[in-house]
Design an enzyme around this catalytic site. Sequence first.
Site, mmCIF file in Angstrom:
data_model
loop_
_atom_site.group_PDB
_atom_site.id
_atom_site.type_symbol
_atom_site.label_atom_id
_atom_site.label_comp_id
_atom_site.label_asym_id
_atom_site.label_seq_id
_atom_site.Cartn_x
_atom_site.Cartn_y
_atom_site.Cartn_z
ATOM 1 N N CYS A 1 5.284 16.770 36.433
ATOM 2 C CA CYS A 1 6.334 16.636 35.420
ATOM 3 C C CYS A 1 7.208 17.887 35.382
ATOM 4 O O CYS A 1 8.430 17.804 35.278
ATOM 5 C CB CYS A 1 5.712 16.421 34.042
ATOM 6 S SG CYS A 1 4.473 15.116 33.978
ATOM 7 N N CYS B 1 10.455 18.745 37.664
ATOM 8 C CA CYS B 1 11.790 18.338 37.210
ATOM 9 C C CYS B 1 12.131 18.966 35.860
ATOM 10 O O CYS B 1 13.166 19.596 35.698
ATOM 11 C CB CYS B 1 11.864 16.818 37.069
ATOM 12 S SG CYS B 1 11.939 15.946 38.651
ATOM 13 N N HIS B 2 11.265 18.755 34.873
ATOM 14 C CA HIS B 2 11.664 18.982 33.487
ATOM 15 C C HIS B 2 11.535 20.425 33.009
ATOM 16 O O HIS B 2 11.993 20.746 31.913
ATOM 17 C CB HIS B 2 10.895 18.032 32.566
ATOM 18 C CG HIS B 2 11.193 16.585 32.871
ATOM 19 N ND1 HIS B 2 12.412 16.012 32.575
ATOM 20 C CD2 HIS B 2 10.464 15.615 33.473
ATOM 21 C CE1 HIS B 2 12.404 14.743 32.966
ATOM 22 N NE2 HIS B 2 11.244 14.471 33.521
ATOM 23 N N CYS C 1 0.825 -1.220 0.000
ATOM 24 C CA CYS C 1 0.000 0.000 0.000
ATOM 25 C C CYS C 1 0.854 1.262 0.000
ATOM 26 O O CYS C 1 0.627 2.178 -0.769
ATOM 27 C CB CYS C 1 -0.907 0.039 1.224
ATOM 28 S SG CYS C 1 -2.237 -1.162 1.201
ATOM 29 N N HIS C 2 1.839 1.307 0.910
ATOM 30 C CA HIS C 2 2.570 2.558 1.139
ATOM 31 C C HIS C 2 3.787 2.709 0.243
ATOM 32 O O HIS C 2 4.266 3.824 0.052
ATOM 33 C CB HIS C 2 3.037 2.638 2.601
ATOM 34 C CG HIS C 2 1.918 2.697 3.593
ATOM 35 N ND1 HIS C 2 1.137 3.811 3.773
ATOM 36 C CD2 HIS C 2 1.444 1.777 4.473
ATOM 37 C CE1 HIS C 2 0.228 3.575 4.721
ATOM 38 N NE2 HIS C 2 0.393 2.352 5.158
ATOM 39 N N CYS D 1 -4.056 0.553 11.435
ATOM 40 C CA CYS D 1 -3.865 0.165 10.037
ATOM 41 C C CYS D 1 -3.817 -1.361 9.928
ATOM 42 O O CYS D 1 -4.375 -1.959 9.005
ATOM 43 C CB CYS D 1 -2.567 0.779 9.520
ATOM 44 S SG CYS D 1 -2.492 0.980 7.742
ATOM 45 N N ARG E 1 8.460 4.967 28.825
ATOM 46 C CA ARG E 1 9.224 5.997 29.533
ATOM 47 C C ARG E 1 8.337 6.792 30.493
ATOM 48 O O ARG E 1 8.739 7.114 31.607
ATOM 49 C CB ARG E 1 9.886 6.938 28.526
ATOM 50 C CG ARG E 1 10.795 7.971 29.175
ATOM 51 C CD ARG E 1 11.980 7.286 29.813
ATOM 52 N NE ARG E 1 12.749 8.191 30.663
ATOM 53 C CZ ARG E 1 12.454 8.447 31.930
ATOM 54 N NH1 ARG E 1 11.406 7.889 32.495
ATOM 55 N NH2 ARG E 1 13.206 9.261 32.638
ATOM 56 N N CYS F 1 8.539 7.213 34.626
ATOM 57 C CA CYS F 1 8.500 8.447 35.412
ATOM 58 C C CYS F 1 7.405 8.359 36.477
ATOM 59 O O CYS F 1 7.614 8.787 37.618
ATOM 60 C CB CYS F 1 8.257 9.658 34.505
ATOM 61 S SG CYS F 1 9.719 10.702 34.280
#
Lengths: 127, 266
Positions: B182, B185-186, B84-85, B119, B223, B227
């Site tokens: 979040c 810290c970030h 398809c792609h 998909c 990830r 956290c």
Amino acid sequence: MAAGDASAGVAASTAASTAILGRVRLSAPIAAGVPFEVRVLLRHPMETGFRHDELGRPVPRNVIRELVCRRADRELMRASLGSGISANPYLRFFLQVDADCELGFEWVDDAGARGAERVAVKLGAAG
Amino acid sequence: MTKATTADRLCRVLALAVALLVVGCTPSRVIPPAEIRSGTTFGADDLRAIAADEDANPATLWLERGTAIWHEAPNDGGPTCQSCHGDVEASMHGVAAHYPQIDRASGNLLDLEARINDCRVRRQHAPAFRYESEALLAIAAYVARASRDVPIQVAIDGAARAHFDRGRSFYYTRRGQMNLACNNCHEQNWGRRLLGETISQGHPTGYPIYRLEWQSMGSEQHRLRACLFGVRAELLPYGNDQLVDLELFLAWRAQGLPIETPAVRR
């Protein structure tokens, strides 16, 4: 070249194990009598035997314990790996050849699972 | 209670409402564009060297599996990704930089992994890959790599806006036994040390990513869960709406940073 050819030349692996994926690349270009670099990257958890699962049971050690590189039937390099090697080990070493040839690589873990790869060495060509 | 204080309170509430409305209309980023940095720049040189060398980068093993998945028909013989792609480098170039994205058919917000599974189920008539399975990480890494160096740019208007707002509110909400949000810290402490690590700005540029700590590839949701675990908050399950909303907010926050898949982190 070597990609997607991981099962070539391997004896049928035991029912319990599947072939261990690996990837072998050579530095290029390669000249007769001049050392070239071989890079081997293997897919393996390298379980140390020191860990416990969620229920506190020890996880048995299972690491790739040996990797052998051969040219025809002659052994060129043999590495013994232990539990100090990280998951998905990456090995680099040097070889030199005088003529075009085929290198065979084979590795086996503690559970008996194997993997293999064949790589054609062509002088003057890209690895 | 006197009239004056009531009026005073009313004024404050109104001011706050106006402020929220303004913030709500044109969200602005806390970290100014001149200071925005990919997590790669916080790591050591040897990690960047591994990431840049496809022979040494363990993610290469997943990319090879991804190549195979792209070209092979599912078990019951549906079309392949390739049929398809076409070639991934052409058809998927830049795609990963625009995810998460609203799916036009369902109106749902999908991250790249969910899009691939969508998909797979609807067009390939194959069972979805399990979240965090090797196969899903492999095909997601293969698709995302085709967007290397393309700047992240996600849409947050229209139907995406509600997801964005929820993601932002999640980002700024303190949670867990550590009672940390979040941004504590970030945004407030990036560049400073947390034990042996330098705190990054938390931009999702390299996913799926190879982490030495995991000794494996992992998704962005992996990830995020790490956290959540770190601040001892409730671990949301993979595919949870809140995680996808947060992914959208993080992508907007990282706007302009290039995709670095497959990156390597400690």
